[in-house]
Motif scaffolding. Structure first.
Motif, PDB file in Angstrom:
ATOM      1  N   GLU A 124       0.822  -1.204   0.000  1.00  7.30           N
ATOM      2  CA  GLU A 124       0.000   0.000   0.000  1.00  7.30           C
ATOM      3  C   GLU A 124       0.863   1.264   0.000  1.00  7.30           C
ATOM      4  OE1 GLU A 124      -3.108   0.337  -0.376  1.00  7.30           O
ATOM      5  OE2 GLU A 124      -3.579   2.352   0.357  1.00  7.30           O
ATOM      6  N   TYR A 125       1.882   1.292   0.856  1.00 10.67           N
ATOM      7  CA  TYR A 125       2.713   2.501   0.935  1.00 10.67           C
ATOM      8  C   TYR A 125       3.670   2.605  -0.249  1.00 10.67           C
ATOM      9  CZ  TYR A 125       0.585   3.080   5.427  1.00 10.67           C
ATOM     10  OH  TYR A 125      -0.359   3.255   6.402  1.00 10.67           O
ATOM     11  N   GLU A 126       4.000   1.459  -0.832  1.00  5.76           N
ATOM     12  CA  GLU A 126       4.761   1.508  -2.091  1.00  5.76           C
ATOM     13  C   GLU A 126       3.905   2.125  -3.184  1.00  5.76           C
ATOM     14  OE1 GLU A 126       6.256  -2.446  -2.808  1.00  5.76           O
ATOM     15  OE2 GLU A 126       7.902  -2.165  -1.378  1.00  5.76           O
ATOM     16  N   LEU A 127       2.680   1.653  -3.272  1.00  2.69           N
ATOM     17  CA  LEU A 127       1.745   2.178  -4.266  1.00  2.69           C
ATOM     18  C   LEU A 127       1.604   3.693  -4.113  1.00  2.69           C
ATOM     19  CD1 LEU A 127      -0.225   1.214  -6.455  1.00  2.69           C
ATOM     20  CD2 LEU A 127      -1.979   0.992  -4.684  1.00  2.69           C
ATOM     21  N   LYS A 128       1.588   4.148  -2.883  1.00  4.83           N
ATOM     22  CA  LYS A 128       1.369   5.573  -2.622  1.00  4.83           C
ATOM     23  C   LYS A 128       2.650   6.391  -2.611  1.00  4.83           C
ATOM     24  CE  LYS A 128      -3.174   5.595  -0.823  1.00  4.83           C
ATOM     25  NZ  LYS A 128      -4.113   6.197   0.118  1.00  4.83           N
ATOM     26  N   GLY A 129       3.782   5.715  -2.831  1.00  3.51           N
ATOM     27  CA  GLY A 129       5.026   6.447  -3.035  1.00  3.51           C
ATOM     28  C   GLY A 129       5.674   7.019  -1.795  1.00  3.51           C
ATOM     29  N   VAL A 130       5.323   6.512  -0.621  1.00  5.06           N
ATOM     30  CA  VAL A 130       5.931   7.027   0.612  1.00  5.06           C
ATOM     31  C   VAL A 130       7.446   6.779   0.565  1.00  5.06           C
ATOM     32  CG1 VAL A 130       6.002   6.788   3.131  1.00  5.06           C
ATOM     33  CG2 VAL A 130       3.809   6.678   1.911  1.00  5.06           C
ATOM     34  N   PRO A 131       8.265   7.831   0.677  1.00  5.79           N
ATOM     35  CA  PRO A 131       9.710   7.702   0.416  1.00  5.79           C
ATOM     36  C   PRO A 131      10.449   6.694   1.293  1.00  5.79           C
ATOM     37  CG  PRO A 131       9.076  10.014   0.393  1.00  5.79           C
ATOM     38  CD  PRO A 131       7.865   9.247   0.841  1.00  5.79           C
ATOM     39  N   LEU A 132      10.140   6.671   2.585  1.00  6.93           N
ATOM     40  CA  LEU A 132      10.861   5.738   3.466  1.00  6.93           C
ATOM     41  C   LEU A 132       9.887   4.941   4.320  1.00  6.93           C
ATOM     42  CD1 LEU A 132      13.793   7.971   4.835  1.00  6.93           C
ATOM     43  CD2 LEU A 132      13.877   6.321   2.940  1.00  6.93           C
ATOM     44  N   ARG A 133      10.215   3.643   4.449  1.00  6.65           N
ATOM     45  CA  ARG A 133       9.410   2.772   5.306  1.00  6.65           C
ATOM     46  C   ARG A 133      10.321   2.221   6.390  1.00  6.65           C
ATOM     47  NH1 ARG A 133       8.213  -1.740   1.882  1.00  6.65           N
ATOM     48  NH2 ARG A 133       9.928  -2.879   2.827  1.00  6.65           N
ATOM     49  N   ILE A 134       9.902   2.339   7.613  1.00  7.20           N
ATOM     50  CA  ILE A 134      10.645   1.744   8.716  1.00  7.20           C
ATOM     51  C   ILE A 134       9.834   0.556   9.223  1.00  7.20           C
ATOM     52  CG2 ILE A 134      11.514   2.102  11.060  1.00  7.20           C
ATOM     53  CD1 ILE A 134      11.843   5.061  10.408  1.00  7.20           C
TER      54      ILE A 134
ATOM     55  N   GLU B 136      16.954   9.386  14.038  1.00  9.32           N
ATOM     56  CA  GLU B 136      16.253  10.548  13.473  1.00  9.32           C
ATOM     57  C   GLU B 136      17.182  11.386  12.598  1.00  9.32           C
ATOM     58  OE1 GLU B 136      16.993   9.997  16.555  1.00  9.32           O
ATOM     59  OE2 GLU B 136      17.558  11.808  17.653  1.00  9.32           O
ATOM     60  N   ASP B 137      18.457  11.483  13.001  1.00 12.91           N
ATOM     61  CA  ASP B 137      19.406  12.229  12.170  1.00 12.91           C
ATOM     62  C   ASP B 137      19.644  11.495  10.852  1.00 12.91           C
ATOM     63  OD1 ASP B 137      19.732  14.132  14.152  1.00 12.91           O
ATOM     64  OD2 ASP B 137      21.370  13.022  15.100  1.00 12.91           O
ATOM     65  N   TYR B 138      19.767  10.177  10.992  1.00 11.35           N
ATOM     66  CA  TYR B 138      20.007   9.379   9.798  1.00 11.35           C
ATOM     67  C   TYR B 138      18.852   9.512   8.797  1.00 11.35           C
ATOM     68  CZ  TYR B 138      21.061   5.518   6.708  1.00 11.35           C
ATOM     69  OH  TYR B 138      21.319   4.775   5.591  1.00 11.35           O
ATOM     70  N   ILE B 139      17.640   9.422   9.318  1.00  6.07           N
ATOM     71  CA  ILE B 139      16.442   9.517   8.457  1.00  6.07           C
ATOM     72  C   ILE B 139      16.384  10.899   7.793  1.00  6.07           C
ATOM     73  CG2 ILE B 139      13.905   9.653   8.504  1.00  6.07           C
ATOM     74  CD1 ILE B 139      14.803   6.796   8.709  1.00  6.07           C
ATOM     75  N   GLU B 140      16.689  11.909   8.567  1.00  5.76           N
ATOM     76  CA  GLU B 140      16.646  13.268   8.028  1.00  5.76           C
ATOM     77  C   GLU B 140      17.614  13.407   6.847  1.00  5.76           C
ATOM     78  OE1 GLU B 140      18.111  16.394  10.643  1.00  5.76           O
ATOM     79  OE2 GLU B 140      16.453  17.677  10.002  1.00  5.76           O
ATOM     80  N   GLU B 141      18.820  12.882   7.025  1.00  2.00           N
ATOM     81  CA  GLU B 141      19.800  12.948   5.935  1.00  2.00           C
ATOM     82  C   GLU B 141      19.382  12.076   4.759  1.00  2.00           C
ATOM     83  OE1 GLU B 141      23.621  11.842   7.604  1.00  2.00           O
ATOM     84  OE2 GLU B 141      23.252  13.291   9.240  1.00  2.00           O
ATOM     85  N   LEU B 142      18.827  10.917   5.089  1.00  2.00           N
ATOM     86  CA  LEU B 142      18.428   9.989   4.035  1.00  2.00           C
ATOM     87  C   LEU B 142      17.341  10.598   3.145  1.00  2.00           C
ATOM     88  CD1 LEU B 142      18.977   7.217   2.855  1.00  2.00           C
ATOM     89  CD2 LEU B 142      17.314   6.244   4.469  1.00  2.00           C
TER      90      LEU B 142
END
Lengths: 472, 472
Positions: free
Chosen positions: B332-342, B373-379
């Motif tokens: 579902e989230y792939e379909l909707k293009g959500v950039p990052l999934r944890i 959170e820092d890693y995700i922000e940079e990613l």
């Protein structure tokens, strides 16, 4: 018009919203949009055109709205064969079914919801739309009644009646909150009578404001639509018990009419009075100078004040134009309702002071430059509150209890405002009063006290007062 | 449609923009609006309806736009006397002059500017409008070509030709900046040929993008209108020298078509791929659990991550719904293009790790919770840049230089994309190529290098290459 908010256009009944007016509307929009999202709503967009047949589906709605409307019948123009500089409607491009320019979007939206709603899991649907709508008005007036206007319309679908009623009431509270705390316009929350209700609604809630000429203005409405639209468009869902049920609906809207309420609640003979929270320019700084050298000296201090106010998030303008005199600028910013004016001349420069003028009560004071930015920040809050209080006092002084029809007519004629009176609950009495006095029942206040009385004309018993007024 | 961005409506050629699609459009709007204001523009609102005669004033404009349009001819419906459930157009409510639903607003706006512009002191006027427009399209396609669409249209008036050209170019830069740096879509800036120019413009600048199917898409246009509209609507001003002169004009617009560009530039077979700056949800956290107890344990950590990301201004969603399996949520989230999934399961809980999946390149990694959170922000920044680079590489690989018409046809057929070729500068050659290959000149790039060559068909000399492509 003088404050440059809007003007009539070359199109009958349509207005041009000018940049200064639109900037205020954008602030109202932003505040409402924030509250809508905080209460779980999402924005979407539905078509401008509604096929005529969709209006036939909900007959009450059609009765109420679809008749006085703009009808698209053709989809092409062509060059006039008799005159190459003229365009004519191409008779070959006639639509099979006429399209109505939306007067409101219940029909098109519920026709869409039909395919979105199958199960209770699909509910609630909490959608808002920012859009233009068209109602063919015969007598138009800038912001108050225009053929085309801008608004937002919320359209929600719910699994239960209680949830839909809760939503209707919640959005009325959102409206009251924004109109009172942001626009500084006090409102009375109430129900409409069946006569004044939105066509297609089971219950219409409203907020009613009082203008300075003693006329009431409906500032927003929130409708509990029951299952009317679900039935008209066959929107059924499987409930938790596995049974098919029609969805429950609400709709709610406010429009650029709020701009009219703003103007007529706060303005005075010098022009617009804007509550600081709504003002595109909150503070204007005007230098009073002779010659360029003095202007340069004043500008050093003025720019410092400018920076300090800006750093606090205050919207400030420094008007150092040399082609206009200070007196002209003063009048201009008064006309435009800028809440605070800071003037600075040679004497101020010597004394490290400025003159601060409040637009709302027209008072002035000379003030040291020390911590001027803190003082201005607090003063803007004070002005916001004072503008509200002034409007509230006026409104409260214009609610008159009357107990006879004679008194009713006298108060209406001599004082105007809201008249709190007993009503027998029938459309007949309501209609007779309207015909004889032009006053309508603006609302049955939500907080109306239990009180025994007799109605104005028929003398039948009544247990609470309703609010009558002449209205825009 | 599968990503829930929009759907066709019951009204021919009009779409419903659904909440998820509208949320993306709102982000595009907000970014553009910010840039418009930073460059000194103000928003305003002009009427939806344009009297037919105003289109006759600017003939080229009428030729280009006013013909395929929605025409309002009546202003009332009434109940069918033969069937009380039907509505019919009231023949007595025929308009004296037909109203056109705006296909674009030059005519109504310049008719208004006439009264706003008297002196060079009234200039420049730098106005933008967010609005819906209607063009009667025969073949429609969601977001790309719909009869009604949403857009912004800038309409500016200037005292000099140079200033108007500067404005035209400035707004082209604003568009290129937002489309490239915010939407991650590389564009080529260029001029349109006279054939492809906006009717009524002296020069049309455009940004052109390349879709993954090898077709080009015009993503925005900025027009230098010369004095054409000023002459058509008699908009004269007194210049600094005291002489009467016609005002100089620009107009510029982008629309919900940009949503189409977004979809077709970045998506893959699994669905939408959204650049983080545009994504309504930037990060989704999905727990992988057996039983409520494990979910509760995971939720403690997940909520902590959620809070940390939120504190950084990252838009994050924790999807702990129990009625859907993790695999379903992933899709579902792939379909909707959500950039990052944890994703977080029992093993992650033991190891203090999470699995991070990138939507853009479908890579996954297991990562310690430390400073997550820092890693995700940079990613997110990396993802934004990588999405752009990927699109840019694709686009660059799809610009082919050709020097013969044979080669032109071969590349067009086998590879598509932009074809850089010499053109003799005539509408005739352009037209012949279009008829024979369906390729049009998308633009004459602003940065086209000086290069001697001969044109494809006529073999006439040419000193730079233009870009051909099949286009949406």
């Amino acid at each position: 018009m003088k404050a440059d908010l809007a003007e009539n256009s070359g199109v009958r009944g349509s207005m041009v919203i000018k940049p200064y007016g639109y900037a205020i509307w954008e602030k109202i929009q932003a505040e409402l949009d924030k509250k809508f999202k905080e209460t779980g709503h999402q924005n979407a967009y539905f078509p401008l055109f509604v096929p005529k047949s969709l209006f036939e589906a909900e007959e009450k709605n059609a009765e109420g709205f679809a008749k006085e409307c703009a009808v698209v019948t053709h989809y092409r123009l062509k060059t006039d064969p008799n005159n190459p500089h003229k365009l004519i409607v191409d008779p070959e491009a006639k639509l099979e079914e006429e399209l109505i320019v939306r007067p409101t979007s219940e029909a098109i939206i519920w026709n869409t919801y039909k395919s979105w709603i199958q199960s209770y899991r699909d509910l609630p649907i909490l959608i808002n739309q920012w859009a233009n709508v068209v109602r063919w008005e015969m007598r138009t007036r800038l912001f108050l009644r225009t053929s085309e206007f801008l608004w937002q319309e919320g359209h929600t679908a719910h699994a239960t009646k209680d949830e839909a009623i809760e939503e209707t009431e919640k959005m009325l509270e959102v409206y009251a909150d924004v109109v009172e705390n942001f626009m500084a316009i006090p409102v009375i929350k109430g129900f409409k009578t069946p006569t004044e209700r939105f066509a297609g609604a089971d219950e219409t809630y409203c907020i009613e404001a009082m203008m300075q000429d003693g006329k009431a203005l409906q500032a927003g409405t929130s409708h509990f639509l029951g299952q009317n639209f679900a039935k008209a468009f066959d929107v059924k869902f499987t409930n938790r018990e596995g049974k098919q049920e029609f969805a429950w609906a609400t709709s709610w809207g406010v429009s650029t009419r709020l701009m009219g309420a703003l103007i007529m609640t706060h303005s005075d003979d010098f022009g617009l009075v804007l509550p600081p929270k709504l003002a595109p320019i909150q503070v204007v700084i005007v230098p009073i100078f002779k010659g360029e050298e003095q202007l340069a000296e004043i500008s050093v201090v003025a720019n410092d004040i400018f920076d300090k106010l800006k750093a606090k998030g205050i919207s400030v303008k420094y008007d150092d134009r040399t082609e206009y005199k200070p007196g002209w600028k003063f009048a201009e910013y008064e006309l435009k309702g800028v809440p605070l004016r800071i003037a600075m001349g040679a004497r101020d420069l010597e004394n490290n002071t400025v003159e601060i003028a409040r637009r709302d009560n027209l008072t002035k004071e000379v003030r040291s430059l020390e911590n001027i930015e803190d003082y201005i920040e607090e003063l803007l809050v004070t002005v916001q509150n004072d503008i509200y209080k002034k409007a509230e006092t006026y409104r409260n002084e214009h609610i008159t209890k009357v107990d006879s029809y004679e008194e009713f007519k006298k108060v209406l004629e001599e004082k105007g405002g809201f008249i709190a009176a007993h009503w027998d609950g029938t459309a007949e009495e309501e209609e007779q009063i309207k015909e004889e006095t032009k006053a309508t029942i603006r609302c049955i206040p939500l907080d109306a006290e239990e009180e025994q009385g007799v109605s104005l004309i028929t003398g039948k018993p009544s247990n609470k007062r309703v609010l009558f007024a002449k209205a825009y």
